[in-house]
Design an enzyme around this catalytic site. Structure first.
Site, short mmCIF file in Angstrom:
data_model
loop_
_atom_site.label_atom_id
_atom_site.label_comp_id
_atom_site.label_asym_id
_atom_site.label_seq_id
_atom_site.Cartn_x
_atom_site.Cartn_y
_atom_site.Cartn_z
N ARG A 267 29.43 41.88 44.12
CA ARG A 267 29.95 43.06 43.43
C ARG A 267 28.82 43.98 43.03
O ARG A 267 27.78 43.52 42.52
CB ARG A 267 30.70 42.66 42.15
CG ARG A 267 32.13 42.23 42.37
CD ARG A 267 33.00 43.40 42.87
NE ARG A 267 34.37 42.99 43.15
CZ ARG A 267 34.81 42.52 44.33
NH1 ARG A 267 33.99 42.39 45.34
NH2 ARG A 267 36.08 42.19 44.49
N GLU B 186 32.12 52.79 44.43
CA GLU B 186 32.55 52.76 45.84
C GLU B 186 33.66 53.77 46.06
O GLU B 186 34.50 53.93 45.16
CB GLU B 186 33.00 51.34 46.20
CG GLU B 186 31.84 50.36 46.14
CD GLU B 186 32.19 48.95 46.62
OE1 GLU B 186 33.26 48.76 47.24
OE2 GLU B 186 31.38 48.05 46.36
N HIS C 234 31.40 47.51 52.15
CA HIS C 234 32.26 46.46 51.57
C HIS C 234 33.07 45.75 52.67
O HIS C 234 34.30 45.76 52.67
CB HIS C 234 33.18 47.05 50.49
CG HIS C 234 33.67 46.03 49.51
ND1 HIS C 234 33.82 46.29 48.17
CD2 HIS C 234 34.04 44.73 49.65
CE1 HIS C 234 34.27 45.22 47.55
NE2 HIS C 234 34.41 44.24 48.44
P1 NAD Z 1 33.90 31.72 42.80
O1 NAD Z 1 34.72 31.93 41.57
O2 NAD Z 1 34.24 30.59 43.69
O3 NAD Z 1 32.37 31.58 42.39
C1 NAD Z 1 31.75 32.40 41.44
C2 NAD Z 1 30.71 31.55 40.74
O4 NAD Z 1 29.97 32.39 39.84
C3 NAD Z 1 31.31 30.42 39.89
O5 NAD Z 1 30.78 29.16 40.28
C4 NAD Z 1 30.90 30.77 38.47
O6 NAD Z 1 30.60 29.63 37.68
C5 NAD Z 1 29.65 31.60 38.73
N1 NAD Z 1 29.25 32.41 37.59
C6 NAD Z 1 30.03 32.94 36.61
N2 NAD Z 1 29.26 33.57 35.70
C7 NAD Z 1 27.98 33.42 36.12
C8 NAD Z 1 26.73 33.84 35.60
N3 NAD Z 1 26.65 34.55 34.46
N4 NAD Z 1 25.62 33.52 36.28
C9 NAD Z 1 25.68 32.83 37.44
N5 NAD Z 1 26.84 32.39 37.97
C10 NAD Z 1 27.97 32.69 37.32
O7 NAD Z 1 33.95 33.11 43.58
P2 NAD Z 1 33.57 33.37 45.10
O8 NAD Z 1 34.80 33.27 45.92
O9 NAD Z 1 32.39 32.57 45.46
O10 NAD Z 1 33.22 34.93 45.03
C11 NAD Z 1 32.01 35.37 44.45
C12 NAD Z 1 31.97 36.90 44.40
O11 NAD Z 1 32.03 37.44 45.70
C13 NAD Z 1 33.11 37.55 43.62
O12 NAD Z 1 32.58 38.63 42.87
C14 NAD Z 1 33.99 38.13 44.68
O13 NAD Z 1 34.77 39.19 44.26
C15 NAD Z 1 32.94 38.54 45.70
N6 NAD Z 1 33.48 38.71 47.04
C16 NAD Z 1 33.08 39.81 47.75
C17 NAD Z 1 33.54 39.98 49.03
C18 NAD Z 1 33.16 41.18 49.82
O14 NAD Z 1 33.98 41.69 50.56
N7 NAD Z 1 31.93 41.65 49.74
C19 NAD Z 1 34.41 39.04 49.61
C20 NAD Z 1 34.78 37.94 48.86
C21 NAD Z 1 34.30 37.78 47.56
C1 MLT Z 2 37.16 40.19 47.30
O1 MLT Z 2 36.84 40.17 46.11
O2 MLT Z 2 37.97 39.41 47.79
C2 MLT Z 2 36.49 41.18 48.19
O3 MLT Z 2 35.87 42.18 47.52
C3 MLT Z 2 37.19 41.58 49.40
C4 MLT Z 2 38.21 42.65 49.24
O4 MLT Z 2 37.87 43.81 49.21
O5 MLT Z 2 39.38 42.35 49.19
#
Ligand code: NAD
Ligand code: MLT
Length: 316
Positions: free
Chosen positions: A237, A266, A284
């Site tokens: 993010r 964004e 993204h």
């Molecule tokens: P998840 O919930 O499985 O993992 C997130 C981790 O972050 C958890 O283990 C949590 O304990 C940890 N966390 C929380 N606070 C924290 C802190 N202060 N310091 C360090 N770690 C901390 O989530 P995920 O599925 O692994 O997704 C992670 C991120 O990726 C989310 O922000 C999600 O929205 C983003 N994401 C982006 C895309 C994209 O299109 N670019 C796609 C999928 C997910």
């Molecule tokens: C997510 O948090 O799952 C990602 O940002 C992907 C999306 O845009 O849906």
């Protein structure tokens, strides 16, 4: 008489993924797809709907939620729920469901691609060729083997990225408030604080949600303790990295390069970071695969049906 459940899809979703809704026989569903609405347009029609189904573009603000007197459920086809005002939804008793693991693999693969593209200057080398140059000296890269990658946030995606990094013979050090010595040992990674990671990593990749505790967790102070020539990747993010601090760290030479899939505002067309040759970026795209889009849409569709049939959801 069966009551019709009105569902508004306000962001583009995979048509193949919403088949559980399209094929539903027991419930009477009225599915309206209306994407690209302005906040005012959404506010004007939201009262007609029981369900709002979004990706990340629609900002489900307090104002929208307060105007939504019939809304019972907000479905987020993806992981991050930072585009939804959860407090406002909770106050109104509106359930919010997401699809926490449907795009994990795609996001981890995209992150891995960004790490490699950054290490080997692939986008810039490609552009240089397109511009008619055969510039082999300019694009000397670095190997991943034996380098240390810091993974901030060791959840679903962070762990998958770590696994792939180990496949590239990298050493992994992770930080996550919930990471224990036992879990780190099982995953074959070292662990420590953000500062510990910053001091030793050659690459640092973000995988936390955007929360108050993670907002600008990478800032001037953390850049200052990083190794010279560190490379930064953010496919989680915008807002986790202080972009002004990143700009300064690149200009000073502290950061050799950064690969960004997300930024604070964004769409990020026109962001001054894009003018720096050390930056590579994608709009993204972490979850933008056919497989992930289908999977998150199926998961959230099934949760909607489960709520209206049984009053339960899998991913509240
Ligand atoms: P998840 O919930 O499985 O993992 C997130 C981790 O972050 C958890 O283990 C949590 O304990 C940890 N966390 C929380 N606070 C924290 C802190 N202060 N310091 C360090 N770690 C901390 O989530 P995920 O599925 O692994 O997704 C992670 C991120 O990726 C989310 O922000 C999600 O929205 C983003 N994401 C982006 C895309 C994209 O299109 N670019 C796609 C999928 C997910
Ligand atoms: C997510 O948090 O799952 C990602 O940002 C992907 C999306 O845009 O849906």
């Amino acid at each position: 008489m069966t009551k019709t459940i009105n569902i508004l899809i306000s962001d583009p979703l995979s048509e193949d993924g919403i088949y559980p809704l399209l094929e539903e026989k027991d419930l009477q569903l009225n599915i309206v797809s209306n994407t690209g609405l302005s906040p005012e347009e959404l506010k004007a029609i939201i009262n007609d709907f029981d369900v709002l189904l979004v990706r990340s573009q629609t900002k489900v603000t307090r104002e929208i939620i307060e105007a939504a007197t019939n809304l019972k459920l907000i479905g987020r086809a993806g992981v991050g729920v930072d585009n939804i005002d959860l407090d406002a939804a909770t106050e109104k008793g509106i359930i919010v469901v997401n699809a926490p693991d449907g795009n994990t693999n795609s996001a981890a693969e995209h992150t891995t691609a960004m790490i490699m593209a950054l290490a080997r200057h692939i986008p810039h080398a490609h552009m240089s060729l397109q511009e008619g140059r055969w510039d082999r000296k300019k694009f000397v890269g670095v190997e991943l083997k034996n380098k240390t990658i810091g993974v901030l946030g060791f959840g679903r995606i962070g762990q998958e990225v770590a696994h792939r990094a180990k496949g590239n013979r990298m050493n992994v050090i992770a930080y996550d408030p919930f990471l224990t010595a036992e879990k780190a040992e099982k995953a074959g990674v070292a662990y420590g604080s953000v500062e510990d990671v910053a001091k030793v990593a050659d690459f640092i990749t973000m995988h936390t949600p955007l929360l108050d505790s993670t907002h600008h967790m990478i800032n001037d102070d953390i850049f200052a303790i990083m190794k010279d020539g560190v490379r930064i990747v953010n496919c989680a993010r915008g807002g986790i990295i202080d972009e002004d601090a990143l700009f300064r760290a690149i200009e000073s030479g502290k950061v050799a390069g950064a690969a960004l899939d997300v930024m604070e505002e964004e769409p990020f067309v026109g962001n001054r970071l894009l003018d720096l040759p050390q930056i590579i970026a994608t709009p993204h795209l972490g979850a933008s695969t056919i497989e992930a889009q289908e999977s998150v849409a199926v998961d959230v569709s099934n949760d909607i049906l489960s709520y209206f049939k049984h009053g339960t959801v899998l991913n509240p």
